[in-house]
Design a protein around this motif. Structure first.
Motif, mmCIF file in Angstrom:
data_model
loop_
_atom_site.group_PDB
_atom_site.id
_atom_site.type_symbol
_atom_site.label_atom_id
_atom_site.label_comp_id
_atom_site.label_asym_id
_atom_site.label_seq_id
_atom_site.Cartn_x
_atom_site.Cartn_y
_atom_site.Cartn_z
ATOM 1 N N GLU A 298 3.295 16.242 -0.943
ATOM 2 C CA GLU A 298 2.688 14.915 -0.847
ATOM 3 C C GLU A 298 3.644 13.831 -1.357
ATOM 4 O O GLU A 298 3.733 12.744 -0.766
ATOM 5 C CB GLU A 298 1.383 14.875 -1.639
ATOM 6 N N ALA A 299 4.366 14.125 -2.436
ATOM 7 C CA ALA A 299 5.316 13.163 -2.988
ATOM 8 C C ALA A 299 6.460 12.905 -2.008
ATOM 9 O O ALA A 299 6.875 11.753 -1.805
ATOM 10 C CB ALA A 299 5.854 13.665 -4.321
ATOM 11 N N ARG B 64 7.225 9.367 -0.069
ATOM 12 C CA ARG B 64 8.523 8.708 -0.190
ATOM 13 C C ARG B 64 9.122 8.444 1.185
ATOM 14 O O ARG B 64 9.652 7.363 1.448
ATOM 15 C CB ARG B 64 9.482 9.552 -1.029
ATOM 16 N N GLN B 65 9.061 9.407 2.065
ATOM 17 C CA GLN B 65 9.588 9.224 3.417
ATOM 18 C C GLN B 65 8.836 8.112 4.151
ATOM 19 O O GLN B 65 9.434 7.307 4.869
ATOM 20 C CB GLN B 65 9.497 10.540 4.187
ATOM 21 N N ASP B 66 7.519 8.084 3.940
ATOM 22 C CA ASP B 66 6.686 7.070 4.575
ATOM 23 C C ASP B 66 7.082 5.679 4.101
ATOM 24 O O ASP B 66 7.244 4.746 4.910
ATOM 25 C CB ASP B 66 5.216 7.348 4.251
ATOM 26 N N TYR B 67 7.262 5.520 2.788
ATOM 27 C CA TYR B 67 7.650 4.217 2.251
ATOM 28 C C TYR B 67 9.051 3.833 2.725
ATOM 29 O O TYR B 67 9.280 2.693 3.147
ATOM 30 C CB TYR B 67 7.608 4.207 0.718
ATOM 31 N N LEU B 68 10.000 4.777 2.653
ATOM 32 C CA LEU B 68 11.377 4.456 3.023
ATOM 33 C C LEU B 68 11.491 4.058 4.488
ATOM 34 O O LEU B 68 12.285 3.175 4.840
ATOM 35 C CB LEU B 68 12.293 5.644 2.713
ATOM 36 N N ASP C 123 0.831 -1.214 0.000
ATOM 37 C CA ASP C 123 0.000 0.000 0.000
ATOM 38 C C ASP C 123 0.863 1.261 0.000
ATOM 39 O O ASP C 123 0.560 2.242 -0.706
ATOM 40 C CB ASP C 123 -0.917 0.012 1.223
ATOM 41 N N ARG C 124 1.934 1.249 0.773
ATOM 42 C CA ARG C 124 2.812 2.422 0.827
ATOM 43 C C ARG C 124 3.542 2.611 -0.508
ATOM 44 O O ARG C 124 3.785 3.745 -0.931
ATOM 45 C CB ARG C 124 3.818 2.269 1.969
ATOM 46 N N ALA C 125 3.895 1.498 -1.155
ATOM 47 C CA ALA C 125 4.557 1.600 -2.460
ATOM 48 C C ALA C 125 3.605 2.199 -3.500
ATOM 49 O O ALA C 125 4.010 3.041 -4.316
ATOM 50 C CB ALA C 125 5.032 0.220 -2.914
ATOM 51 N N ARG C 126 2.357 1.790 -3.471
ATOM 52 C CA ARG C 126 1.384 2.358 -4.415
ATOM 53 C C ARG C 126 1.169 3.845 -4.144
ATOM 54 O O ARG C 126 1.090 4.656 -5.078
ATOM 55 C CB ARG C 126 0.052 1.603 -4.306
ATOM 56 N N ALA C 127 1.075 4.196 -2.866
ATOM 57 C CA ALA C 127 0.900 5.612 -2.513
ATOM 58 C C ALA C 127 2.093 6.435 -2.986
ATOM 59 O O ALA C 127 1.934 7.563 -3.486
ATOM 60 C CB ALA C 127 0.715 5.755 -1.003
#
Length: 284
Positions: free
Chosen positions: A209-210, A214-218, A184-188
């Protein structure tokens, strides 16, 4: 369980894979100890014997029966049934001669089979009987077996190494999919990145937002990396993390739909593996 719910098994067996526990490559049959036991069983049957293998999937045990017959200069009539939508001859390129001599019956439940009464001299099943409604299957096996027929089954047992391994893998899948929510984080991340980079004009809100996505996924990916060395099923980690990394590296040359489709494939494989492991755990 109904055949319609067996998508995860259909997916697994519609491949160049003859057994679930091979001795090496996907085209190999079971390890030597398992093969030896089955071949000893099949050597006890006379020429012309009719044999049935339930839960046959891509024919691992049925192939051992056919190989035993060939080695002993015997002829067996061999049938393999499975509730999954198997297409063994199409997908399995190894053991083609043996497979061609076997009659496969896909989408066929062991609880209700298209054979006459008292037809089989021997019945086998490797990791099969426990996946069925056992009372109904035993009743059906008694119907199709001749008087004096010999039956042999190998079952998953609670506490077995494979079952314990399944429980560990299920914990890792839960961590990746539900706790870290990596797909889900990768799609976001991809949605936000494409919205910002492909906007017709600079929009600070989209950039924010981008960056946040990215920070959230990493952050989640780092937690997965930290857990990777001790993970029982580290290939799932590397497949997922590696797939996202490759998509990120190439995203400027790909469409969003293409990237999302690739992520869906990876997640579907993980969820299919989860469903198969759950079946194993419940069957033991």
């Amino acid at each position: 369980m109904e055949t319609d719910n067996d998508w995860h098994w259909d997916r697994y067996w519609q491949a160049e894979r003859i057994s679930a526990c091979s001795s090496g490559s996907s085209s190999d049959n079971y390890v030597l100890a398992i093969r030896t036991g089955w071949k000893a069983f099949f050597k006890s049957f006379p020429d012309g014997a009719r044999l049935l293998d339930i839960g046959t999937v891509n024919g691992a045990i049925a192939v051992l029966a056919q190989e035993t017959a060939a080695a002993c200069n015997l002829h067996f009539e061999i049938h393999g049934v499975d509730r999954a939508n198997i297409e063994t001859v199409r997908f399995v390129q190894s053991a083609t001669e043996s497979l061609a001599a076997i009659s496969f019956h896909g989408l066929t439940r062991a609880e209700s089979m298209p054979f006459p009464e008292a037809y089989f001299d021997g019945i086998s099943g490797q990791y099969a009987l426990e996946y069925t409604d056992m009372p109904a299957t035993v009743h059906e096996l008694c119907r199709v077996a001749k008087t004096g027929a010999r039956l042999r089954f190998v079952l998953h047992a609670e506490g077995a190494v494979s079952v314990k391994g399944a429980a560990r893998d299920l914990q890792e899948i839960d961590y990746l999919i539900r706790q870290l929510k990596l797909p889900d984080r990768a799609r976001a991340l991809m949605h936000a990145t494409f919205a910002f980079e492909r906007a017709t004009s600079y929009r600070p809100g989209l950039e924010k937002e981008a960056r946040s996505a990215r920070q959230d996924y990493l952050a989640a990916a780092r937690r997965a990396d930290d857990r990777l060395p001790g993970a029982a099923c580290n290939s799932m980690y590397t497949d997922l993390l590696g797939g996202v990394r490759r998509a990120w590296d190439q995203h400027r040359n790909l469409t969003l739909d293409h990237i999302l489709s690739g992520l869906d494939v990876i997640e579907t494989e993980i969820r299919a593996h989860e469903a198969r492991l759950t079946d194993m755990r419940n069957a033991a």
